[in-house]
Design a protein around this motif. Structure first.
Motif, mmCIF file in Angstrom:
data_model
loop_
_atom_site.group_PDB
_atom_site.id
_atom_site.type_symbol
_atom_site.label_atom_id
_atom_site.label_comp_id
_atom_site.label_asym_id
_atom_site.label_seq_id
_atom_site.Cartn_x
_atom_site.Cartn_y
_atom_site.Cartn_z
ATOM 1 N N VAL A 23 6.882 15.543 -19.149
ATOM 2 C CA VAL A 23 6.137 14.290 -19.134
ATOM 3 C C VAL A 23 4.662 14.565 -18.886
ATOM 4 C CG1 VAL A 23 8.112 12.919 -18.402
ATOM 5 C CG2 VAL A 23 6.607 13.867 -16.687
ATOM 6 N N ALA A 83 -1.258 4.350 -21.850
ATOM 7 C CA ALA A 83 -0.161 3.393 -22.023
ATOM 8 C C ALA A 83 0.913 3.639 -20.979
ATOM 9 C CB ALA A 83 0.423 3.531 -23.428
ATOM 10 N N SER A 84 1.782 2.693 -20.858
ATOM 11 C CA SER A 84 2.899 2.846 -19.930
ATOM 12 C C SER A 84 3.755 4.027 -20.374
ATOM 13 C CB SER A 84 3.720 1.560 -19.925
ATOM 14 O OG SER A 84 4.856 1.734 -19.133
ATOM 15 N N GLY A 85 4.127 4.876 -19.420
ATOM 16 C CA GLY A 85 4.939 6.036 -19.751
ATOM 17 C C GLY A 85 4.125 7.256 -20.139
ATOM 18 N N ALA A 86 2.784 7.134 -20.105
ATOM 19 C CA ALA A 86 1.925 8.248 -20.500
ATOM 20 C C ALA A 86 1.968 9.382 -19.484
ATOM 21 C CB ALA A 86 0.485 7.749 -20.678
ATOM 22 N N GLY A 87 2.365 9.064 -18.248
ATOM 23 C CA GLY A 87 2.439 10.106 -17.220
ATOM 24 C C GLY A 87 1.436 9.926 -16.096
ATOM 25 N N LYS A 88 0.814 8.743 -16.033
ATOM 26 C CA LYS A 88 -0.234 8.503 -15.026
ATOM 27 C C LYS A 88 0.316 8.589 -13.603
ATOM 28 C CE LYS A 88 -1.073 4.365 -16.638
ATOM 29 N NZ LYS A 88 -0.045 4.297 -17.703
ATOM 30 N N THR A 89 1.429 7.902 -13.363
ATOM 31 C CA THR A 89 2.010 7.907 -12.016
ATOM 32 C C THR A 89 2.427 9.320 -11.616
ATOM 33 O OG1 THR A 89 2.752 5.634 -12.221
ATOM 34 C CG2 THR A 89 3.910 6.998 -10.627
ATOM 35 N N THR A 90 2.986 10.038 -12.570
ATOM 36 C CA THR A 90 3.409 11.412 -12.288
ATOM 37 C C THR A 90 2.207 12.272 -11.902
ATOM 38 O OG1 THR A 90 5.164 11.113 -13.921
ATOM 39 C CG2 THR A 90 4.684 13.364 -13.238
ATOM 40 N N GLU A 130 -2.185 2.116 -9.617
ATOM 41 C CA GLU A 130 -1.905 0.717 -9.936
ATOM 42 C C GLU A 130 -2.063 -0.184 -8.721
ATOM 43 O OE1 GLU A 130 1.373 0.292 -12.661
ATOM 44 O OE2 GLU A 130 1.965 2.343 -12.229
ATOM 45 N N TYR A 169 10.927 15.957 -15.146
ATOM 46 C CA TYR A 169 11.860 15.508 -14.106
ATOM 47 C C TYR A 169 13.228 16.098 -14.399
ATOM 48 C CZ TYR A 169 8.399 12.112 -12.538
ATOM 49 O OH TYR A 169 7.284 11.530 -12.044
HETATM 50 P P1 ADP Z 1 2.991 5.918 -16.310
HETATM 51 O O1 ADP Z 1 2.646 5.816 -14.865
HETATM 52 O O2 ADP Z 1 1.837 6.324 -17.161
HETATM 53 O O3 ADP Z 1 3.639 4.682 -16.829
HETATM 54 P P2 ADP Z 1 5.003 7.769 -15.466
HETATM 55 O O4 ADP Z 1 4.346 8.955 -14.869
HETATM 56 O O5 ADP Z 1 5.562 6.766 -14.550
HETATM 57 O O6 ADP Z 1 4.034 7.103 -16.516
HETATM 58 O O7 ADP Z 1 6.175 8.274 -16.405
HETATM 59 C C1 ADP Z 1 6.004 9.263 -17.387
HETATM 60 C C2 ADP Z 1 7.363 9.584 -17.988
HETATM 61 O O8 ADP Z 1 8.174 10.167 -17.004
HETATM 62 C C3 ADP Z 1 8.090 8.359 -18.494
HETATM 63 O O9 ADP Z 1 8.724 8.722 -19.691
HETATM 64 C C4 ADP Z 1 9.097 8.076 -17.432
HETATM 65 O O10 ADP Z 1 10.256 7.522 -17.996
HETATM 66 C C5 ADP Z 1 9.370 9.453 -16.859
HETATM 67 N N1 ADP Z 1 9.671 9.385 -15.448
HETATM 68 C C6 ADP Z 1 8.894 8.865 -14.474
HETATM 69 N N2 ADP Z 1 9.464 8.996 -13.260
HETATM 70 C C7 ADP Z 1 10.636 9.626 -13.459
HETATM 71 C C8 ADP Z 1 11.686 10.088 -12.605
HETATM 72 N N3 ADP Z 1 11.638 9.917 -11.281
HETATM 73 N N4 ADP Z 1 12.734 10.694 -13.181
HETATM 74 C C9 ADP Z 1 12.802 10.874 -14.493
HETATM 75 N N5 ADP Z 1 11.864 10.490 -15.356
HETATM 76 C C10 ADP Z 1 10.777 9.875 -14.860
#
Ligand code: ADP
Ligand code: MG
Length: 599
Positions: free
Chosen positions: A377, A396-403, A523, A371
């Protein structure tokens, strides 16, 4: 916020000047001409309203000319010893007519202005809703917010308060000059002698006013700040016997605010004085030339009286125009920023209905993402989903799943690698690319204000009531039956509030209606409490049955039911296999599973 706050001033050099190329992290700004064209197009959509507003405004300005004409005739009549009763009646009638028309004109112009503003707002919101995520990531959030917030408010304010007055004044000036010309062109020329004086006054005022008003806002804010700080910290200040210096500071800031306030007032009166000078030049010229004309027999005293009164009538509207110059400029600057958003390239291509029977294979190849300037990430993610396969993403949370889910759904352009559908890179897909074949249900679902059925039809406008109800049934939204109006119930803002779990079900039902061959659930079941979670999980399972599906699994029961489980750790795929395989392997997933079962 500083940059956004100063933006209107920065563009205030004139709405008509061409837009400078914006820095890449700001949304574009339209030119004044472009903004006028867009607003003109909206006006043509409502021809009746536009013509009515113009006609009534012109009539109202013209009615203002009657009184001076009658007074001039009266002067001549008196000079010849005639009676004046008829003139007085005519004057009263003219006053009534002018009042009536002025009121009507204000209503018509406000109505037209509000209608046009509503159209601009709609266009801005429509464009913002369809902005590509890559654009949203690139621009400063404050820029977009200040446009849909401050800029709309600024234009709206000037439409309701300033615009009718300004249009009225402009027409009054125009028609009065015309009337002067019709009366006697030599008197009109005399009046025009005031023009250079007005231009001088404006050129003196404008460069001084904007910085002065900005400074006034600043020092008033500083004074409030100092006062609040002292009041809030009163205990501490007293405890340390520091009230003396603090009171002095507040006094100092108050003095500065007072001086600037006086300065603003002086500026204002100085401008007023310059306006008066212009008026004097014009009126003196009209009377002087009128005197010469009357002496030479070229005009009657009544005509010159009318001319002087007409010219005098200009003072009010001209003052309105000149004093509202700042405001009009600021509103213009806000408008070109709004039209800049409206004009953003349209990424929306008429959606092709995906063919529901075909289940494509999806492949993520060497995906990496960061990002902005942040750390990576996602790194080197390779993942293939076979046609119709359901893959659970765990980590785990922050692993990058949402991304990763956003990349697969085409909502986020990865910084490395590519997504392929049936072997075709996303960039080569027709229409809106991935967005046409993948539906993403994320945790942040939004229920739009309107009926529940309309909300679902966002996904497929031609869906019948039966389709809508079937979709809701499929995802297990039994609560719909309990709503007062069924699917016709108003939901969202101003309607029945839905629980987060219900909103999730609405999102799932939208997915069913959209019927995409590929589904990504992020989620989607995490929101509900344990009893609701089970139901949501069933709904999500039913909604995605038969689609090539990636589900971000927060409840590991979702992983158990998936064809395959992929474990993500710190942006990399670290384990991959069926639930049974991974449990047997005794790795990271097995640990997670043990923890989950022992909850
Ligand atoms: P998960 O869904 O597994 O919890 P995310 O994909 O949400 O993981 O996030 C992965 C990493 O990217 C995290 O360290 C988070 O802080 C970072 N991150 C997520 N969204 C953003 C964003 N819009 N801008 C900057 N960093 C982001
Ligand atoms: Mg997440």
């Amino acid at each position: 916020m500083t940059a956004e706050a100063t933006a209107p001033e920065a563009t205030a050099a004139g709405p008509s000047t061409a837009a400078a190329a914006p820095p890449s992290d700001l949304l574009p700004t339209a030119t004044g001409r472009r903004a006028a064209r867009v607003v003109g197009r909206y006006a043509r959509e409502r021809p009746g309203l536009a013509v009515a507003a113009l006609a009534v405004s012109i009539a109202s300005a013209a009615a203002g000319l009657i009184a001076p004409a009658v007074l001039g005739a009266l002067v001549d009549a008196v000079a010849e010893g005639g009676s004046i009763g008829g003139f007085l009646l005519a004057l009263a009638g003219a006053a009534l007519l002018a009042a009536l028309l002025t009121g009507l004109a204000a209503v018509a112009v406000s109505r037209l202005g509000e209608t046009l503003l509503a159209r601009v707002r709609e266009a801005v919101v429509a464009r913002v809703l369809h902005l590509h995520t890559a654009t949203l990531d690139r621009v400063r959030p404050g820029d977009l917010l200040s446009r849909v917030g401050d800029d709309v408010a600024r234009v709206s304010e000037s439409v309701t308060t300033g615009l009718p007055e300004v249009i009225n004044a402009a027409l009054a000036v125009l028609l009065t000059l015309l009337g002067l010309g019709v009366l006697d062109w030599r008197l009109a020329v005399a009046g025009l002698l005031a023009l250079p004086a007005y231009v001088l006054a404006l050129r003196w005022y404008l460069p001084r006013s904007a910085p002065m008003y900005a400074r006034e806002r600043l020092v008033v804010a500083e004074r409030a700040d100092g006062l609040l700080g002292a009041v809030q910290g009163a205990e501490t200040i007293r405890a340390y016997a520091r009230s003396g210096p603090h009171a002095a500071e507040v006094a100092r800031r108050s003095a500065v605010a007072r001086d600037v306030g006086v300065g603003v007032f002086r500026l204002y009166t100085d401008f007023g004085w310059r306006m008066n000078r212009s008026e004097f030049v014009g009126l003196a010229a009209v009377l002087g030339i009128g005197f010469l004309l009357v002496r030479g027999g070229g005009a009657t005293v009544g005509e010159v009286t009318t001319a002087a009164l007409l010219f005098h009538r200009l003072f009010g509207p001209l003052g309105t125009l000149l004093f509202s110059f700042d405001e009009v400029q600021a509103a213009g600057a806000a408008l070109v920023r709004l039209v800049g958003v409206v004009d953003l390239p349209d990424t929306e291509v008429p959606a092709q209905r995906p063919d529901g029977s075909h289940r494509p294979a999806v492949e993520l190849r060497g995906i990496g993402h960061a990002y902005g300037d942040g750390p990576p990430v996602l790194a080197d993610v390779d993942l293939r989903l076979a046609p119709g396969e359901r893959v659970a993403l765990v980590g785990a949370s922050g692993a990058g799943k949402t991304t990763l889910a956003a990349v697969l759904a085409g909502a986020l352009d990865p910084t490395a690698g590519e997504v392929l559908v049936d072997g075709v890179p996303a960039a080569g897909l027709p229409g809106r690319g991935l967005r046409d074949v993948v539906a993403l249900v994320s945790q942040e679902v939004h229920v739009f204000a309107g009926t529940l059925a309309d909300d679902l039809r966002l996904a497929r406008p031609d869906a019948t009531d039966d389709d809508v109800e079937a979709a809701l049934r499929l995802v297990g939204a039994r609560w719909v039956a309990a709503l007062p109006g069924g699917t016709a119930t108003l939901v969202g803002e101003g309607g029945t509030a839905l629980t987060p779990a219900q909103a999730q079900q609405v999102a799932l039902a939208r997915l069913v209606l959209a019927d995409p061959p590929i589904a990504v659930l992020d989620e989607a079941t995490a929101e509900a409490g344990s009893s609701g979670a089970r139901e949501l999980e069933e709904g999500a399972f039913a909604a995605t049955a038969g689609r090539t599906t990636l589900v971000v699994a927060h409840r590991l029961t979702q992983a158990v039911r998936a064809d395959r489980v992929v474990v993500l750790h710190a942006g990399r795929v670290v384990e991959e296999g069926t639930h049974a395989d991974l449990v047997a392997a005794g790795g990271r997933y097995a640990t997670l599973w043990t923890a989950w079962r022992g909850r």
